[in-house]
Design an enzyme around this catalytic site. Structure first.
Site, PDB file in Angstrom:
ATOM      1  N   LYS A  37       0.705  -0.868   0.018  1.00 15.88           N
ATOM      2  CA  LYS A  37      -0.177  -0.557  -0.101  1.00 15.88           C
ATOM      3  C   LYS A  37       0.891   1.459   0.271  1.00 15.88           C
ATOM      4  O   LYS A  37       2.178   0.877   0.492  1.00 15.88           O
ATOM      5  CB  LYS A  37      -1.114  -0.341   1.393  1.00 15.88           C
ATOM      6  CG  LYS A  37      -0.740   0.434   2.796  1.00 15.88           C
ATOM      7  CD  LYS A  37      -1.047  -0.234   4.151  1.00 15.88           C
ATOM      8  CE  LYS A  37      -0.191  -0.088   4.982  1.00 15.88           C
ATOM      9  NZ  LYS A  37      -0.788  -0.563   6.158  1.00 15.88           N
ATOM     10  N   ARG A 135      -9.858  -0.535  15.425  1.00 14.05           N
ATOM     11  CA  ARG A 135     -10.095   0.173  14.367  1.00 14.05           C
ATOM     12  C   ARG A 135     -10.882  -0.940  13.220  1.00 14.05           C
ATOM     13  O   ARG A 135     -12.068  -0.986  13.851  1.00 14.05           O
ATOM     14  CB  ARG A 135      -8.864   0.324  13.371  1.00 14.05           C
ATOM     15  CG  ARG A 135      -8.370   1.522  12.218  1.00 14.05           C
ATOM     16  CD  ARG A 135      -6.725   1.414  12.077  1.00 14.05           C
ATOM     17  NE  ARG A 135      -6.454   0.871  12.116  1.00 14.05           N
ATOM     18  CZ  ARG A 135      -5.108   0.036  11.504  1.00 14.05           C
ATOM     19  NH1 ARG A 135      -4.279   1.067  11.329  1.00 14.05           N
ATOM     20  NH2 ARG A 135      -5.500  -0.550  10.333  1.00 14.05           N
ATOM     21  N   TYR A 263      14.849  31.556   4.935  1.00 17.39           N
ATOM     22  CA  TYR A 263      13.711  31.767   5.428  1.00 17.39           C
ATOM     23  C   TYR A 263      13.442  31.922   6.668  1.00 17.39           C
ATOM     24  O   TYR A 263      13.711  31.596   7.672  1.00 17.39           O
ATOM     25  CB  TYR A 263      12.020  30.795   5.407  1.00 17.39           C
ATOM     26  CG  TYR A 263      11.954  31.031   3.531  1.00 17.39           C
ATOM     27  CD1 TYR A 263      11.868  32.799   2.766  1.00 17.39           C
ATOM     28  CD2 TYR A 263      11.398  29.562   3.083  1.00 17.39           C
ATOM     29  CE1 TYR A 263      11.224  32.066   1.651  1.00 17.39           C
ATOM     30  CE2 TYR A 263      10.807  29.774   1.903  1.00 17.39           C
ATOM     31  CZ  TYR A 263      10.741  30.998   1.400  1.00 17.39           C
ATOM     32  OH  TYR A 263      10.150  30.792  -0.608  1.00 17.39           O
ATOM     33  N   MET A 312      10.560  24.844   0.947  1.00 17.57           N
ATOM     34  CA  MET A 312       9.927  24.312  -0.041  1.00 17.57           C
ATOM     35  C   MET A 312      10.624  23.038  -0.580  1.00 17.57           C
ATOM     36  O   MET A 312      10.114  21.513  -1.261  1.00 17.57           O
ATOM     37  CB  MET A 312       8.460  24.289  -0.949  1.00 17.57           C
ATOM     38  CG  MET A 312       7.628  23.233  -1.675  1.00 17.57           C
ATOM     39  SD  MET A 312       6.109  24.145  -2.738  1.00 17.57           S
ATOM     40  CE  MET A 312       4.869  25.285  -1.307  1.00 17.57           C
TER      41      MET A 312
HETATM   42  C1  LIG Z   1      -0.252  -1.661   6.880  1.00 14.25           C
HETATM   43  C2  LIG Z   1       0.039  -3.512   7.262  1.00 14.25           C
HETATM   44  C3  LIG Z   1       0.350  -4.156   7.317  1.00 14.25           C
HETATM   45  C4  LIG Z   1       1.852  -4.118   7.228  1.00 14.25           C
HETATM   46  O1  LIG Z   1       2.233  -3.757   8.907  1.00 14.25           O
HETATM   47  P1  LIG Z   1       3.932  -3.866   8.926  1.00 14.25           P
HETATM   48  O2  LIG Z   1       4.345  -3.142  10.333  1.00 14.25           O
HETATM   49  O3  LIG Z   1       4.412  -2.754   7.867  1.00 14.25           O
HETATM   50  O4  LIG Z   1       4.125  -4.552   8.914  1.00 14.25           O
HETATM   51  C5  LIG Z   1      -0.112  -5.395   7.412  1.00 14.25           C
HETATM   52  N1  LIG Z   1      -1.499  -5.326   8.100  1.00 14.25           N
HETATM   53  C6  LIG Z   1      -2.321  -4.578   7.889  1.00 14.25           C
HETATM   54  C7  LIG Z   1      -3.852  -4.421   8.125  1.00 14.25           C
HETATM   55  C8  LIG Z   1      -1.808  -3.115   7.443  1.00 14.25           C
HETATM   56  O5  LIG Z   1      -2.687  -2.595   7.431  1.00 14.25           O
END
Ligand SMILES: *Cc1c(COP(=O)(O)O)cnc(C)c1O
Length: 367
Positions: A37, A135, A263, A312
């Site tokens: 992701k 969650r 800045y 930036m």
């Molecule tokens: C992002 C995520 C992971 C990966 O976690 P890491 O700590 O980066 O290994 C695993 N399971 C879910 C549900 C996640 O959202």
């Protein structure tokens, strides 16, 4: 967009391969799901997924539908679990053979309705239960209703059941984590007894994989570990560095005593100083808290600390004691330790330092 930025993020696929193999061995015989992701944590999702597919990863995990579609469009054939599938995108999911994670009675009912409407048969889906993170996920008390809904339809097929640990990296929370494992186990036993689908069970992220063999079940979900970070310094040492961020010196100038730079005139020279201007700023992911001498880059093996505020598009660093010229290479980081150091200064974690490297930075992949 073509990318000719001289600030580059180099991704090392050999290191990725090492990390994958190392973590797979940790997980014994469990299957592996690679979490790619957020652009594979800011690295290069297509090249990374292609490499992991060659290494026979069992699954990919993305947060949203679009991320999975991008993988499919680039030839990825491995099953893809969409962790945070949204009702609005169910159509896109099935068009690209993406598998939704259903995490509430609302999302489950909506998907069953959608699957019926589209005459789907045994479409692969995943169920997420809440065991304490609070969650996404069905609550324990909803288990019976989940079983009931699934028993009444053949439009979907349960391919996996998952939960997520809240503090798998924190040994002080061992008791809480063990409790989460117990709760999840109870749910899994109930589902196994009532459902015919031979589903896979998974609960561990990287640190769960390292710290809790009991939480491996049939599959582990590997994210940050693939990219070089364990849950502590000792584990990180076993992993290889995947991401290196580098740039070059655009300009060098001498600042006289009493002159200010950048800045808000945050720095005023107490003596004559030599300053280098580097084309990386907060819009590239070089965060503002790293300014004013807190962060550094490395030039010819020597640390050059930031001077004044991060802009930036650029930073200024002090090179008074470094023999260098315009055009010379600048290392922002090429080791996990520096990323951890930046994270501490920015009051965050390695995850955010990596994912904050913006798409403006050129990616180059090394085999
Ligand atoms: C992002 C995520 C992971 C990966 O976690 P890491 O700590 O980066 O290994 C695993 N399971 C879910 C549900 C996640 O959202």
């Amino acid at each position: 967009m073509n990318n000719h930025h001289v600030t580059e993020l180099e991704i090392n696929l050999t290191a990725l391969q090492h990390n994958f193999t190392y973590l797979k061995n940790k997980a014994n015989n469990a299957k592996t799901l690679a979490v790619v992701k957020a652009f594979a944590y800011g690295l290069e999702p297509i090249r990374i997924a292609t490499e992991l597919e060659k290494l026979k990863v069992d699954y990919f995990g993305v947060a949203y539908a679009d991320e999975g579609i991008e993988l499919r469009k680039n030839g990825i054939k491995t099953p893809i679990l969409v962790l945070h599938a949204q009702i609005q995108n169910y159509k896109l999911l099935i068009q690209h053979q993406l598998e939704p994670n259903l995490y509430s009675l609302a999302t489950l009912k909506a998907f069953i309705g959608f699957a019926k409407q589209h005459q789907l048969k045994e479409y692969p889906i995943h169920l997420k239960f809440n065991s304490g993170l609070n969650r996404l996920g069905f609550n324990v008390e909803e288990t019976q209703e989940v079983i009931q809904l699934i028993s009444e339809t053949n439009s979907i097929k349960i391919v996996s059941v998952m939960s997520h640990l809240a503090a798998s990296e924190d040994i002080d929370e061992k008791e809480f984590t063990e409790q989460q494992i117990v709760i999840f186990n109870t749910i899994v036993i109930q589902l196994r007894s009532k459902l015919n689908d031979p589903f896979v069970v998974h609960m561990s992220n990287t640190s769960g994989t390292i710290n809790y063999p009991k939480a491996h079940f049939n599959m582990v979900r590997l994210g940050i570990g693939l990219y070089g970070f364990g849950n502590n310094a000792k584990e990180t040492k076993q992993l290889k560095n995947v991401a290196s961020l580098q740039s070059t010196i655009s300009q060098i100038r001498t600042i006289k005593k009493g002159e200010s730079v950048s800045y808000n005139r945050a720095f005023t020279a107490k003596k004559e100083e030599k300053i280098a201007i580097i084309p990386i700023g907060h819009a590239d992911g070089f965060s503002r808290p790293l300014g004013c001498g807190k962060g550094h880059v490395t030039i010819h093996g020597k640390k050059a600390y930031t001077v004044g505020n991060v802009c930036m598009d650029m930073i200024l660093v002090n090179i008074t004691d470094i023999d260098c010229k315009e055009g010379d290479q600048v290392i922002v980081f090429n080791h996990q330790e520096t990323v951890e150091e930046f994270a501490t200064i920015c009051n965050t974690i390695s995850y955010e330092i990596l994912t904050a490297i913006s798409q403006r930075v050129k990616r180059i992949v090394k085999c």
